[in-house]
Design an enzyme around this catalytic site. Structure first.
Site, PDB file in Angstrom:
ATOM      1  CB  ILE A 218     -17.020 -22.092   8.280  1.00  6.64           C
ATOM      2  CG1 ILE A 218     -18.015 -23.116   7.649  1.00  6.64           C
ATOM      3  CG2 ILE A 218     -15.697 -23.241   8.287  1.00  6.64           C
ATOM      4  CD1 ILE A 218     -18.018 -23.320   6.676  1.00  6.64           C
TER       5      ILE A 218
ATOM      6  CG  HIS B 231     -23.777 -32.280   7.922  1.00  4.41           C
ATOM      7  ND1 HIS B 231     -23.395 -30.948   7.730  1.00  4.41           N
ATOM      8  CD2 HIS B 231     -23.638 -33.316   6.870  1.00  4.41           C
ATOM      9  CE1 HIS B 231     -24.071 -30.712   6.155  1.00  4.41           C
ATOM     10  NE2 HIS B 231     -23.916 -32.228   5.910  1.00  4.41           N
TER      11      HIS B 231
ATOM     12  CB  ALA C 285     -30.664 -39.085  12.122  1.00  5.52           C
TER      13      ALA C 285
HETATM   14  C1  GAR Z   1     -29.981 -29.794  11.562  1.00  8.30           C
HETATM   15  O1  GAR Z   1     -30.134 -29.900  11.214  1.00  8.30           O
HETATM   16  C2  GAR Z   1     -28.174 -29.353  11.622  1.00  8.30           C
HETATM   17  O2  GAR Z   1     -28.023 -30.585  11.451  1.00  8.30           O
HETATM   18  C3  GAR Z   1     -27.822 -28.519  10.938  1.00  8.30           C
HETATM   19  O3  GAR Z   1     -28.734 -26.796  11.060  1.00  8.30           O
HETATM   20  C4  GAR Z   1     -30.186 -27.716  11.900  1.00  8.30           C
HETATM   21  C5  GAR Z   1     -30.167 -26.761  12.683  1.00  8.30           C
HETATM   22  O4  GAR Z   1     -31.653 -27.616  13.583  1.00  8.30           O
HETATM   23  N1  GAR Z   1     -26.929 -28.185  10.514  1.00  8.30           N
HETATM   24  C6  GAR Z   1     -25.944 -28.069   9.797  1.00  8.30           C
HETATM   25  O5  GAR Z   1     -26.404 -27.987   8.507  1.00  8.30           O
HETATM   26  C7  GAR Z   1     -24.366 -27.866   9.444  1.00  8.30           C
HETATM   27  N2  GAR Z   1     -23.312 -28.619   8.233  1.00  8.30           N
HETATM   28  P1  GAR Z   1     -31.646 -26.649  14.727  1.00  8.30           P
HETATM   29  O6  GAR Z   1     -31.410 -25.541  15.180  1.00  8.30           O
HETATM   30  O7  GAR Z   1     -33.286 -26.726  15.284  1.00  8.30           O
HETATM   31  O8  GAR Z   1     -31.226 -27.756  15.985  1.00  8.30           O
END
Ligand code: GAR
Length: 209
Positions: A96, A113, A183
């Site tokens: 954050i 998100h 999404a």
């Molecule tokens: C994703 O689902 C993203 O939306 C989430 O973490 C994952 C990361 O995946 N982010 C959050 O929860 C932020 N609050 P990735 O590293 O494969 O893109």
């Protein structure tokens, strides 16, 4: 004419959203911007390998090595400014950012998100936890949101959202995968292009005044 916005993508883990941005860029779907830098706050993030494979410069900046949140953000800001970054995309970035950081880059930071904000968001809602919370609550529809980042976690202006149906036998893992595929990987590149095009317009207008 300024032709392209310089984009930095901030990551912490697997980097599938980074990959979606790289693929979209290759497909010509982000004509107003160019990903020029990936910054990880975790030296083991697989996203760093994705950046390397795509020939994108990367940096690792950790709170631990910097000795706290304030020096971490100072180094992050310095790195972004030194690289002439116009747009910061948080793509699975699990840290954050303080008000002083988000103010410094106002309207220049976006985040993806994995829920339909204002549901299942804010402090403590990240990664799989978001999907666990959606299943525990029993909602029948969830999705993803791309929003501007301000001092309130997941509280900035919404740019794009996309809904995803929850199926009766979903687990947090199956739901996470479907939300990503249907999404997140769709709306994050779209939002990156929309915001880049806006920033370009503002910069070009500024140049002619
Ligand atoms: C994703 O689902 C993203 O939306 C989430 O973490 C994952 C990361 O995946 N982010 C959050 O929860 C932020 N609050 P990735 O590293 O494969 O893109």
């Amino acid at each position: 004419m300024l032709n392209r916005v310089r984009i930095a993508v901030l990551v912490s883990g697997g980097g599938t959203n980074l990959q979606a941005l790289i693929d979209a860029q290759r497909a010509g779907a982000i004509p107003s911007g160019e990903i020029v830098l990936v910054v990880a706050n975790n030296p083991n993030a697989y996203a760093l390998t994705r950046a390397e494979n795509a020939g994108i410069a990367s940096a690792v900046i950790t709170r631990k090595a910097c000795g706290g949140q304030e020096p971490f953000e100072a180094k992050l800001a310095e790195t972004l400014e030194r690289n002439g970054i116009d747009l910061i995309v948080l793509a699975g970035f699990m840290s954050i950012l303080s008000e002083s950081f988000t103010r410094r880059f106002e309207n220049r930071i976006i985040n993806v998100h994995p829920s339909l904000i204002p549901s299942f968001c804010g402090q403590g809602f990240y990664g799989l936890r978001v999907h666990e919370a959606a299943l525990d609550y029993g909602v029948k529809v969830t999705g993803a949101t791309v929003h501007y980042v301000n001092e309130i976690p997941d509280g900035g202006r919404i740019i794009l959202q996309k809904a995803v149906e929850i199926l009766p036998d979903d687990t947090p893992e199956t739901l996470q995968k479907r939300v990503m595929e249907l999404a997140e990987w769709v709306i994050l590149p779209q939002a990156a292009e929309t915001v880049s095009a806006n920033i370009l317009k503002i910069k070009e207008a500024g140049k002619t005044i």
